[in-house]
Enzyme design. Structure first.
Site, short mmCIF file in Angstrom:
data_model
loop_
_atom_site.label_atom_id
_atom_site.label_comp_id
_atom_site.label_asym_id
_atom_site.label_seq_id
_atom_site.Cartn_x
_atom_site.Cartn_y
_atom_site.Cartn_z
N ASP A 169 0.87 -1.16 0.00
CA ASP A 169 0.00 0.00 0.00
C ASP A 169 0.93 1.23 0.00
O ASP A 169 2.10 1.11 0.39
CB ASP A 169 -0.86 -0.05 1.26
N ASP B 204 -0.01 5.08 0.80
CA ASP B 204 -0.29 6.05 1.85
C ASP B 204 -0.32 5.37 3.23
O ASP B 204 -1.14 4.48 3.46
CB ASP B 204 -1.65 6.67 1.50
P1 B16 Z 1 -6.71 10.23 -3.57
P2 B16 Z 1 -3.78 4.06 -0.04
C1 B16 Z 1 -5.70 5.94 -0.08
O1 B16 Z 1 -4.36 5.55 -0.33
C2 B16 Z 1 -5.76 6.73 1.21
O2 B16 Z 1 -5.45 5.90 2.33
C3 B16 Z 1 -7.15 7.28 1.42
O3 B16 Z 1 -7.20 8.05 2.60
C4 B16 Z 1 -7.52 8.14 0.20
O4 B16 Z 1 -8.85 8.64 0.32
C5 B16 Z 1 -7.40 7.30 -1.07
O5 B16 Z 1 -6.07 6.77 -1.17
C6 B16 Z 1 -7.69 8.10 -2.31
O6 B16 Z 1 -6.68 9.08 -2.46
O7 B16 Z 1 -7.68 11.27 -3.11
O8 B16 Z 1 -5.28 10.71 -3.61
O9 B16 Z 1 -7.13 9.59 -4.87
O10 B16 Z 1 -3.74 3.94 1.45
O11 B16 Z 1 -4.70 3.07 -0.71
O12 B16 Z 1 -2.40 4.12 -0.66
MG MG Z 2 -2.83 3.21 3.27
#
Ligand code: B16
Ligand code: MG
Length: 215
Positions: free
Chosen positions: A9, A11
Site C-alpha cells: 500500500d 499512503d
Molecule cells: P486520492 P492508499 C488511499 O491511499 C488513502 O489511504 C485514502 O485516505 C484516500 O482517500 C485514497 O487513497 C484516495 O486518495 O484522493 O489521492 O485519490 O492507502 O490506498 O495508498
Molecule cells: Mg494506506
C-alpha cells in the site's frame, strides 16, 4: 512454498501522506462548517476520495448535489496536492528502503497497490517512480478497498497468482481487501493491531523478511 511477490500500500506504508489527507480534509470540513476529527479520519484510510467525502458529510445536515460534492472533493484534492508539493524522499517511512532492497536482492517482485489517484505524482516526489515491478492505483479501478480489485490488478500486472502474494497495509479496509483477494495480509502502523492481519508490526524497520514471505 513461500511468497513470490509483495504488494505495498502507498499512503501510510511507504510514505506518511496519511497526515496530509487528514490536514486537507480538515481544511475542507472547516470551510463547510462540518465537524471532523482524527477518529473520523481513521475511517478514511484506504477508501476512495468520494467515499471519504460521504463519510465526512454524515456530520452535515446539508443536502449536497453531486456537482457540489465533486467541487468539495476537488477542493480537498487541491489542498492535498499543495501539501504533496513539500514531499520528498526524506518522507519515506522508516525501514521501507531496506525492505524494498532486500526483496529485490532475493528476486521477489514488488508492486504498489493504492486507492490513490495521486499515486504517480507521489512516487515521482519520493523518487520511487520506475522502482516497482508494477503499480496499480486509484486511476485504474472501479471499486476501492475493502474490495480486492486493486491488489488483484497488481498481482495480474506482476504475472502472479493471488496465493503467491503478500500485501502490506496500514488500513483495516486494506487488510480486508487482501484477505478477500486470497492474499496474505500484513498490518503495519495503524493496522498493526488489526486481528485479521496474519503478521503485525509497528513499522517496517521491525520486519522479519522470513516472517513476511512465509505462507
Ligand atoms: P486520492 P492508499 C488511499 O491511499 C488513502 O489511504 C485514502 O485516505 C484516500 O482517500 C485514497 O487513497 C484516495 O486518495 O484522493 O489521492 O485519490 O492507502 O490506498 O495508498
Ligand atoms: Mg494506506
Amino acid at each position: 512454498m513461500s511468497k513470490r511477490a509483495v504488494i505495498f500500500d502507498l499512503d501510510g506504508v511507504i510514505v506518511s501522506t496519511d497526515e496530509f489527507h487528514y490536514e486537507a480534509w480538515k481544511q475542507m470540513a472547516e470551510d463547510e462548517g462540518i465537524y471532523f476529527d482524527k477518529k473520523i479520519n481513521e475511517r478514511l484510510r484506504g477508501v476512495s476520495r468520494m467515499e471519504s467525502l460521504e463519510i465526512i458529510l454524515e456530520r452535515s445536515e446539508t443536502l449536497y448535489t453531486l456537482q457540489k460534492k465533486e467541487d468539495l472533493a476537488e477542493r480537498k484534492n487541491n489542498y492535498y496536492r499543495n501539501l504533496l508539493n513539500t514531499l520528498s524522499e526524506m518522507d519515506i517511512l522508516p525501514g521501507v528502503m531496506n525492505v524494498l532492497k532486500a526483496l529485490k536482492e532475493l528476486g521477489i517482485k514488488i508492486a504498489i497497490g493504492s486507492s490513490s489517484k495521486n499515486t504517480p505524482f507521489i512516487l515521482e516526489r519520493i523518487k520511487l517512480d520506475g522502482y516497482f515491478d508494477a503499480v496499480a492505483d486509484g486511476n485504474e479501478i472501479k471499486y476501492s478497498k475493502p474490495h480486492p480489485e486493486v491488489f488483484l490488478l497488481a498481482a495480474a500486472k506482476l504475472g502472479m497468482d493471488a496465493f503467491e502474494c503478500v500485501v502490506i497495509e496500514d488500513a483495516d479496509a486494506g487488510i480486508e481487501a487482501a484477505n478477500a483477494g486470497g492474499m496474505k495480509a500484513v498490518g503495519v502502523g495503524f493496522a498493526a493491531n488489526c486481528l485479521n492481519a496474519k503478521y503485525r508490526i509497528k513499522d517496517l524497520s521491525l520486519i522479519s523478511i522470513d516472517e513476511l514471505l512465509k505462507d
